[in-house]
Design an enzyme around this catalytic site. Structure first.
Site, PDB file in Angstrom:
ATOM      1  N   THR A  47       0.811  -1.221  -0.168  1.00 52.66           N
ATOM      2  CA  THR A  47       0.108   0.137  -0.081  1.00 52.66           C
ATOM      3  C   THR A  47       0.939   1.223   0.003  1.00 52.66           C
ATOM      4  O   THR A  47       2.118   1.269   0.328  1.00 52.66           O
ATOM      5  CB  THR A  47      -1.090   0.011   1.233  1.00 52.66           C
ATOM      6  N   ASP A  48       0.056   2.297  -0.300  1.00 51.43           N
ATOM      7  CA  ASP A  48       0.762   3.720  -0.369  1.00 51.43           C
ATOM      8  C   ASP A  48       0.380   4.601   0.750  1.00 51.43           C
ATOM      9  O   ASP A  48      -0.294   3.999   1.635  1.00 51.43           O
ATOM     10  CB  ASP A  48       0.503   4.515  -1.599  1.00 51.43           C
ATOM     11  N   LEU A  49       0.796   5.743   1.025  1.00 54.54           N
ATOM     12  CA  LEU A  49       0.290   6.521   2.101  1.00 54.54           C
ATOM     13  C   LEU A  49      -1.033   6.670   2.402  1.00 54.54           C
ATOM     14  O   LEU A  49      -1.435   6.963   3.643  1.00 54.54           O
ATOM     15  CB  LEU A  49       0.959   8.006   1.941  1.00 54.54           C
TER      16      LEU A  49
END
Length: 128
Positions: free
Chosen positions: A14-16
């Site tokens: 996942t990203d931020l």
């Protein structure tokens, strides 16, 4: 024939924003294709020792909806069409019945020196 490959989304995927980072969908579909080829009895390490490899030539991808941490996903892969040296795959990443990502991927067979080569017989037979 459709091949299915199950995957869980990990934190590292996942990203931020907590969504699956866009490039990771390409990793998911690559793993699915690798498992499909392995399931067909094709040993890619042995294939390379014989002087042949697979390479992605083209990807057309649509990001439809996001996946999130801990989602259970399935990659559905099918051969769209095949020629003597290439296979075009359709691959969809789904969460349940919802398609999140869809791609058309062209894979070619090459010699280890980069010349186009004929696909292994096991792959050509799988669609006939």
């Amino acid at each position: 024939m459709t091949h299915t490959f199950h995957i869980r989304v990990y934190y590292e995927d996942t990203d931020l924003a907590g969504l699956v980072y866009y490039a990771n969908y390409l990793k998911f579909i690559e793993r699915a294709r690798s498992e499909w080829v392995r399931g067909m009895g094709i040993d890619q390490v042995e294939m390379k020792a014989e002087g042949f490899v697979f390479a992605v030539r083209r990807v057309e991808a649509d990001y439809i909806a996001p996946a999130h941490y801990d989602d259970q996903l399935v990659v559905e892969s099918s051969m769209d069409h095949i020629t003597g040296a290439r296979v075009v795959f359709r691959q969809d990443v789904k969460r349940g019945d919802v398609t999140l990502f869809s791609a058309m991927v062209t894979v070619v067979c090459l010699t280890t020196s980069g010349a186009v080569a004929r696909l292994p017989a096991a792959i050509r037979r799988s669609v006939h």
